[in-house]
Design a protein around this motif. Sequence first.
Motif, PDB file in Angstrom:
ATOM      1  N   VAL A  20       0.845  -1.205   0.000  1.00  0.00           N
ATOM      2  CA  VAL A  20       0.000   0.000   0.000  1.00  0.00           C
ATOM      3  C   VAL A  20       0.876   1.248   0.000  1.00  0.00           C
ATOM      4  O   VAL A  20       0.594   2.216  -0.724  1.00  0.00           O
ATOM      5  N   LEU A  21       1.952   1.234   0.776  1.00  0.00           N
ATOM      6  CA  LEU A  21       2.882   2.362   0.804  1.00  0.00           C
ATOM      7  C   LEU A  21       3.520   2.574  -0.579  1.00  0.00           C
ATOM      8  O   LEU A  21       3.631   3.711  -1.051  1.00  0.00           O
ATOM      9  N   TYR A  22       3.900   1.474  -1.232  1.00  0.00           N
ATOM     10  CA  TYR A  22       4.465   1.551  -2.586  1.00  0.00           C
ATOM     11  C   TYR A  22       3.453   2.185  -3.540  1.00  0.00           C
ATOM     12  O   TYR A  22       3.808   3.081  -4.324  1.00  0.00           O
ATOM     13  N   LEU A  23       2.209   1.727  -3.492  1.00  0.00           N
ATOM     14  CA  LEU A  23       1.176   2.281  -4.379  1.00  0.00           C
ATOM     15  C   LEU A  23       0.969   3.774  -4.130  1.00  0.00           C
ATOM     16  O   LEU A  23       0.860   4.563  -5.081  1.00  0.00           O
TER      17      LEU A  23
ATOM     18  N   ALA B  79       3.712  10.324  -6.895  1.00  0.00           N
ATOM     19  CA  ALA B  79       4.775  10.821  -7.770  1.00  0.00           C
ATOM     20  C   ALA B  79       4.250  11.058  -9.179  1.00  0.00           C
ATOM     21  O   ALA B  79       4.563  12.084  -9.808  1.00  0.00           O
ATOM     22  N   PHE B  80       3.446  10.143  -9.682  1.00  0.00           N
ATOM     23  CA  PHE B  80       2.928  10.309 -11.038  1.00  0.00           C
ATOM     24  C   PHE B  80       1.953  11.482 -11.109  1.00  0.00           C
ATOM     25  O   PHE B  80       2.008  12.279 -12.051  1.00  0.00           O
ATOM     26  N   VAL B  81       1.062  11.596 -10.137  1.00  0.00           N
ATOM     27  CA  VAL B  81       0.097  12.711 -10.135  1.00  0.00           C
ATOM     28  C   VAL B  81       0.834  14.036  -9.991  1.00  0.00           C
ATOM     29  O   VAL B  81       0.503  15.024 -10.672  1.00  0.00           O
TER      30      VAL B  81
ATOM     31  N   LEU C  73       2.634  18.891 -12.834  1.00  0.00           N
ATOM     32  CA  LEU C  73       3.734  19.802 -13.134  1.00  0.00           C
ATOM     33  C   LEU C  73       3.942  19.961 -14.636  1.00  0.00           C
ATOM     34  O   LEU C  73       4.084  21.087 -15.128  1.00  0.00           O
ATOM     35  N   ILE C  74       3.939  18.858 -15.379  1.00  0.00           N
ATOM     36  CA  ILE C  74       4.262  18.929 -16.813  1.00  0.00           C
ATOM     37  C   ILE C  74       3.135  18.431 -17.719  1.00  0.00           C
ATOM     38  O   ILE C  74       3.242  18.507 -18.938  1.00  0.00           O
TER      39      ILE C  74
END
Length: 173
Positions: A7-10, A16-18, A23-24
């Motif tokens: 769950v922490l990994y997800l 990070a992706f969001v 940002l870009i």
Amino acid sequence: MTALLFVLYLVVEIAAFVGLAQLIGAGWALLALITVSGVGLLLLGAQGRRVFDRFRRAARGEVTAESAVADGLLVATGSVLLFVPGLVTGVIGLLALFPPTRALLRPVLEKLGTRRFGPLPSFAPSPYRGMVVDADSGDVVDGVVVGQWYDDGHATGPRALGTARADDATPWR
């Protein structure tokens, strides 16, 4: 515990992706994710060959076994992280495969491994075996024995006992 780590990994990967997408842009973030994986796969082939070459050099005694094992561990970790989906794991995998980063992490892993498991044995052959030390006079003769002679003082000349070879386990025949 495993479920909590998953769950922490997800959460970390999605955040990070969001964050990168905000940002870009989402398209560029997806392109960045694909680029990280592609560059990692290209780097994996070249660094895998370098690791196997480092193992061969360790077998010849040119580098330490600890260094070769640490390098192999870093490349293996980086390759596994590249195949785990996600931006953060891909970047960490790239860092583990990148040679300057490995050069920084290799001594740390060598020290940790030596402290935990002790020094690795060296299977490299001795670099040179052609030295004979005369116990009586202390003289050192550097060379290869071609023939061995024995003189007991009762014969008219020296008698050959046989030819010695460097790989012969029983030199007296």
